[in-house]
Structure formats: C-alpha cells, structure tokens
Scaffold this active site. Structure first.
Site, PDB file in Angstrom:
ATOM      1  N   SER A   1      -5.945   4.130   0.162  1.00 56.80           N
ATOM      2  CA  SER A   1      -4.950   3.431   0.978  1.00 56.80           C
ATOM      3  C   SER A   1      -5.307   1.975   1.189  1.00 56.80           C
ATOM      4  CB  SER A   1      -4.727   4.108   2.332  1.00 56.80           C
ATOM      5  OG  SER A   1      -5.657   5.070   2.623  1.00 56.80           O
TER       6      SER A   1
ATOM      7  N   ASN B   1       2.488   0.251   4.215  1.00 57.73           N
ATOM      8  CA  ASN B   1       1.553  -0.123   5.279  1.00 57.73           C
ATOM      9  C   ASN B   1       1.532  -1.631   5.496  1.00 57.73           C
ATOM     10  OD1 ASN B   1       0.887   2.468   5.968  1.00 57.73           O
ATOM     11  ND2 ASN B   1      -0.845   2.582   4.557  1.00 57.73           N
TER      12      ASN B   1
ATOM     13  N   GLU C   1       3.761   5.402  -3.778  1.00 52.03           N
ATOM     14  CA  GLU C   1       3.717   4.024  -4.250  1.00 52.03           C
ATOM     15  C   GLU C   1       2.899   4.033  -5.548  1.00 52.03           C
ATOM     16  OE1 GLU C   1       3.719   1.340  -0.229  1.00 52.03           O
ATOM     17  OE2 GLU C   1       2.016   2.662  -0.498  1.00 52.03           O
TER      18      GLU C   1
END
Ligand code: NAI
Length: 666
Positions: free
Chosen positions: A423, A494, A456
């Site tokens: 991430s 994010n 993604e």
C-alpha cells in the site's frame, strides 16, 4: 437524413416497421431516431388500407435499449428537455391515434424508452431467450421513465408497477408475460415476426383475448406513502430526485386522466434531468461500463499470457482474500506461501469464507472442489516453476520484501509476472530486487478483498505495458474492477483519501465535534464518516502514513500513543461499541482554534481536499484519464454513485472552474 425506421406494407395490409440505428451496437432514442419515427408516423397517416402494424428491430439481439443517456446528460436547458419530451410524447400520441392494432415484437433488450415505446403500442409479443430483458431501469441512473412509463405501466399492470419503476427491475420475457406487460410469448426458436402478424389478425378478428384488467387505484395514497418511506430507507434519508419524482408522477398521475398524467410526468422529468444528481448518476453508469470489462482496457490486439497457475506470498489478511478471489472465480490452482504456523489458520479462514458464500448459493462448485485447488506451503517447492503470476502480500516492510523477491526470483521461471499488493512502498523502489523489472508491477487490493470490487493496477517506472495488460487480464479473470495508475504515494484512492483525513482532523481540532463531521459526510452520501473510517481501518494506519509524509497529526498521535488503535484493532478508539463517541477520547483531541463549520462547509472542504489531489494526479500524469479517479473513489471508498465521483461532482457544482478554471471532463 438516414432512416432508422423503414416501413413495408405487405399484401394483406399489415405494415412492418423495421428499425435499426446502423453503426451502434444498440438502438437508443436520439434526436435522429425521434425524427425518423416522426417521419414514419407521417408516412403511415398518408398510407391507406393498413390493417395493422408490427414494429421489429433489425438488430439480432436488441429491441431498444432506451433513451440515449449521453444525449440526456448533455442537456442543460429546461427548454431543451421539453423539446425532447415533446418529440417523444408527440410521436407516441400519433401512434396511439391509429385505429388499427400496433404490435411491439420484442427480442433482446427492451428497456427504458424502449419499453415505453412498446407500452404505447396496442400489444406486445416477446421472444424468450437469454438476451430478452424487459424493464424501466431509469431510476438506477438518476432519472425516471419520462416517456409515459410512469403512467402507462401502472395502468396496464396495477400496483406492481411501482416497485418495478422505483427499483428499476428488469425481467426476462416469461416474467414480463406473468406480470401482464407482454401479451404473447414466442419460444427461442419461434418466428417472432410471423407470430406478431398472427396477433394483428387475432385482434382484428376479436379473438385475441388480451388481458386488460381495470385496476382499482383507490388505495394509492397509502401505497405511495409506504413506497416513499421505502425510498428514504434505501437512501438512508437522503433526497434522491429520480425515484422521488417517479413516485410523485405515479401517485398524482393515477388520480387524473392519462393525458393529464403524462403532462405531470413531463414536468417532473424536466426537473430531474437538470439535477446534478442525475448527471452524476449517468457519469457513474458510463464509468462503470468502462471498467466492467477490464479486457477491453488492454492494448488493442494484445494477446494475454495464459495463466495456468498462480501464487500468493503471505497468508495474512490480504493474502487470504486474494487467494479466495482467484480460487472462486477461476480454475487456476493457487500456491500460497507463508511461515508454517500461518498455513492451517489461513486455510481454515478461506474455507470459512467459502462456506458462507456456498450457504448464500454464490458458488458454482462445491467448497471441497475449490479447496482442492489450494496448496499452502512454507518453502519454495518445484511447483513454483509452473507459476505464471505471483501476487506478493507479505509484511509492509521493504527489507522483508527485498528478501522475499530475491528468493522468489530464484524459484519461479523467467517469464513469470510478479505484482506487489503493497500500500505504500513504491513499485519502482522494489523493482531493483527482481530479475525482470519489466514483468513486475503492482495490484493494490482493498479489504475485505472478496467484497471490494476495486483494484489499482500500478505501473512502476520499468513496468512493461504488456505486464499492465496481463494484470488487467488477471483482474478480469478474478472479477475485479481495475483502474490503472503510475507509481505514486497512496496510488489514487489513498492519495485522495489522506488529504481529506488531514482536513478532517484539522476541523476536529478547530472545535467541530466528531459526530458533526461524520454526520455531515453521511448526509453527503459517504457510507461512513471519516472519523469512523479511521477507527475502522485502524487509527495507527493514517498516523503512520502522515508520519511518513513528515506530518505529525496531533490528535492521531495522542490517540495512538494512548494505545487506542481503533475499536476493532485494540478495543478502544474514537467510538464505543454502541456507536457513540467514547468520552475518554475527547481530552486527546489537540485543540488550537475555534471555527464552527456548517455541515455544508465541512462537505465542501473535504471534497475540495480530494479534488485538489485529483487535479495534482492528473497534472503529474499519475493517471491519464480523470475517470480512473472517479472509479477509484466510488468503488474503493464508496463515494456516492449519484454524485458521479469527486472529479465529476466538482465539474457539476462549478468547483473545478472555481479552483482551476477548467472542467475535468470534456
Ligand atoms: P498481515 O500481517 O495480515 O499478513 C502478512 C503475512 O505475510 C503474514 O501472514 C506473515 O506471516 C507473512 N509473511 C511475512 N514474511 C513472509 C515471507 N518472507 N514469506 C511469506 N510470508 C511472509 O498483513 P496484510 O494486512 O495482509 O498486508 C500484506 C500486504 O498487503 C502489505 O504490503 C500491506 O501494505 C498490503 N495491503 C494491506 C491492506 C489491508 O487493509 N490490510 C490493504 C491493501 C494492501
């Protein structure tokens, strides 16, 4: 002008009007189609001796898919909506005036304005089969049936029309027959046109026996009240113009004549088309369509690498979820690697989730046969030489990842595709640990993986386009909705979420209550408020991310340092189990100033924070297409679908022009 409707009158006096919007995959109502229909009406009015008329599509599997949504989304003036409706309603009124029977012969999609057209005919005959789907789905795209549907359908089938319209239900031919929408069914191998002509003859001979019951609408006030409450429940109290104005049209329209009801429907439709929510919903419909079929997002002509075996590294929260989605959606055997003590709990978890899906009849095969494709190991075995794609989901620590990649590259064949689920670690930074950086990229999943559609797909500096195409192909196989972006801190979702959280905690420290901030965003349509979201994902996560960005967020630091990582994570966070704010957290909120914000100011400020980042991602070419950002925010964090995504919403509300002097969408 190119003709869409073509008339042929046969010897017995039966007219057959064939229609086809040549060049388009589906027939939709556009200005051109309306004008061609209008011309046809003129031709019919001048042709003597017609005994009946059959409408049939020239396309192999499509009647009419409805009004052209692009045309509707582009309308900006009430007068233009009225003009369109006058064409629509005017043509149907001329159709109604014919003394002979008119038959809609339906095969393929007969939706929205397509069904309204069919409803304006004397009778409907439909061919059974997979592609035939009948309904008025306009409420699902922020609109409602404005071509007579709210008036003609209830008058034909009674109260069940309300649910069908408000929920946008679509049904196969046999169900539409049961509901009384369709008068005759033709089997898949039957001759639709011949049967339609037969129906004309039966109607003329008085032997057709069409069911046209008289419905008693005396209870409409109570029924409409109940339906209105149902809408509010579904929208959690938010005003959604489409179904609300549909209900108003039905409720008031059933108390007056058909003609007066149609006039009411028209007025309400003008209102709905011009709302930002209708335009937002239509945008969501289009960007959903764009990402529904990830294979269409691959480079044209690309031949994906066959995937015969997959591996997942790490059998923790994410590794388990990723394994579940590969196993249940494909026939590809999956190897999972983790430390020995992680293997049995991992397998038990996968089985538990699959059992739950089996109970809800969501699986196409028995759990045992799915589990038969899963092998969990703690060492690299020879089987890794067979693996075509690896998804890495080990601890978020660059040193761990370095070691994992070095070992992995020795264990797999040369052309294996490798993708990280990281991430926060740049794909480009990890590329130096793999033997073939061109075959290395990112696939960032969302938790819980089996419930979240979005991924993604990330292109590092060295990632080859064929690797991105192969990852899109993989996303399609495991039924994910991908967006493509370049390496960037927080990728897309994010990256937009965190500036919004920074702003949230600033508002909190300015003296705005937790409840007030969360409530404002719920009222905007977000599925959870930003502070509850922080509590649910773990308060330490944004805390660490801010720290990595060089930001010491005082409230988050105080809360985390007090050992409160979130209700789920450590038993203590911002909220108590009953959903109220934990009073113990209040003294931990860093307070500096006082600025009492209204809910609208909170909404505007938090959306602005997202949109500014979105603009930055476009400027830096992290994404090539603004729609990737809106897809990410709708399917990654539940941005309200009726607002079309933050970037579309900024265009619709004038925020884009105000902030950047331009619109993001062309
Ligand atoms: P986790 O801590 O639940 O699982 C990590 C697993 O990796 C553990 O089972 C651990 O034993 C295993 N592992 C560690 N070193 C290993 C090695 N050398 N070989 C094989 N297995 C090894 O972590 P989680 O949450 O599943 O995260 C994994 C990755 O996914 C991280 O990169 C994280 O940033 C990313 N991610 C996490 C999300 C989340 O919501 N938890 C969302 C999206 C991405």
């Amino acid at each position: 002008m190119e003709k869409i409707f073509n008339l042929k009158v046969e010897d017995g006096g039966i007219g057959v009007a064939t229609f086809d919007v040549v060049g388009d995959a589906m027939n939709t109502w556009t200005d051109k189609a309306f004008l061609s229909f209008d011309e046809l009406m003129g031709e019919l009015e001048k042709t003597p001796g017609i005994k009946g008329l059959v409408f049939i599509s020239g396309k192999p599997d499509n009647f009419f898919a409805g009004a052209n949504l692009k045309m509707i989304a582009d309308i900006e003036k009430a007068d233009d909506v009225r003009k369109m409706l006058d064409l629509f309603h005017g043509s149907f009124a001329r159709l109604n005036a014919f003394k002979y029977p008119t038959i809609a012969a339906i095969h393929g999609h007969c939706l929205g304005g397509g069904l309204e057209f069919a409803l304006a005919c004397t009778a409907r005959i439909a061919k059974e089969g997979k592609s035939t789907l009948i309904g008025l789905p306009e409420c699902n795209v922020g609109l409602f049936p404005g071509g007579g549907g709210t008036q003609r359908l209830p008058r034909l089938i009674g109260y069940p029309a309300l649910e069908m319209i408000l929920k946008g239900t679509m049904m196969p031919a046999a169900k539409a027959y049961e509901a009384g929408i369709v008068d005759r069914l033709v089997p898949t191998d039957g001759d639709l046109l011949a049967e339609a002509k037969k129906l004309v003859l039966e109607i003329n001979a008085g032997t057709a026996n069409l069911k046209r019951p008289t419905h008693d609408f005396s209870q409409i006030d109570a029924i409409a009240e109940m339906a209105g409450q149902g809408i509010l429940k579904a929208t959690k109290g938010r005003y959604i113009p489409g179904p609300t104005l549909a209900l108003k049209s039905i409720h008031e329209g059933l108390k007056v004549s058909l003609e007066a009801g149609l006039a009411l429907e028209k007025a309400n439709f003008v209102e709905v088309v011009l709302t930002n929510q209708a335009k937002g919903s239509i945008n969501t419909f289009f960007i959903k369509g764009m990402t529904d079929k990830p294979k269409a997002m691959m480079t044209k002509g690309f031949q994906p690498k066959p995937l015969n075996m997959a591996a997942v590294l790490g059998f923790g929260t994410m590794g388990r979820g990723i394994a579940i989605d590969i196993l249940r959606n494909t026939q590809i055997p999956v190897l999972v690697k983790d430390v020995p003590e992680a293997l049995e709990p991992g397998k038990a978890f996968v089985r538990k989730i699959l059992d739950g899906m089996a109970e809800k009849k969501r699986l196409k095969e028995p759990v045992d046969s799915i589990m038969g494709r899963l092998t969990a190991v703690s060492e690299y075995t020879d089987a890794f030489k067979e693996v075509d794609i690896v998804i890495e989901a080990v601890f978020e620590d660059i040193h761990v990842k370095e070691q994992v990649y070095e070992e992995l590259c020795k264990a797999v064949k040369d052309d294996c595709i490798i993708a990280s689920n990281t991430s926060s670690i740049p794909i480009t930074a990890m590329a130096k640990y793999v033997t073939h950086p061109e075959r290395f990229g990112g696939v960032h999943f969302f938790s819980p993986v089996w419930l979240m559609q979005l991924v993604e797909v990330i292109k590092g500096e060295q990632t080859g386009q064929d690797t991105i195409d192969n990852l899109l192909n993989f996303s399609a196989d495991i039924r994910k909705r991908p967006i493509v972006c370049r390496d960037n801190a927080g990728f897309v979702v994010n990256a937009l979420l965190f500036p919004m959280l920074i702003e949230t905690f600033r508002y909190l420290e300015e003296g705005n209550a937790i409840e007030k901030i969360d409530k404002a965003m719920l009222a905007f349509g977000m599925p959870v408020g930003p502070i509850r979201l922080t509590d649910e994902v773990g308060i330490d996560i944004p805390y660490k991310i801010f720290k990595g960005m060089g930001i010491r967020q005082e409230t988050l630091a105080n809360v985390v340092e007090a050992g409160r990582l979130g209700l789920k994570k450590s038993g203590k966070g911002f909220f108590l189990k009953d959903g109220t704010v934990d009073p113990e957290v209040l003294p931990l909120i860093g307070k500096r100033t006082t600025r009492d914000l209204t809910p609208e100011q909170i909404q505007e400020g938090l959306i602005q924070a997202m949109v500014k980042t979105g603009n930055d991602l476009l400027d830096r070419k992290v994404v090539d297409d603004v729609r990737m950002i809106d897809v990410g925010m709708i399917w990654g964090v539940g941005f309200p679908a009726d607002k079309g995504g933050p970037m579309k919403w900024a265009d619709l509300t004038g925020l884009s022009k105000q902030l950047f002097g331009k619109n993001f969408y062309k």
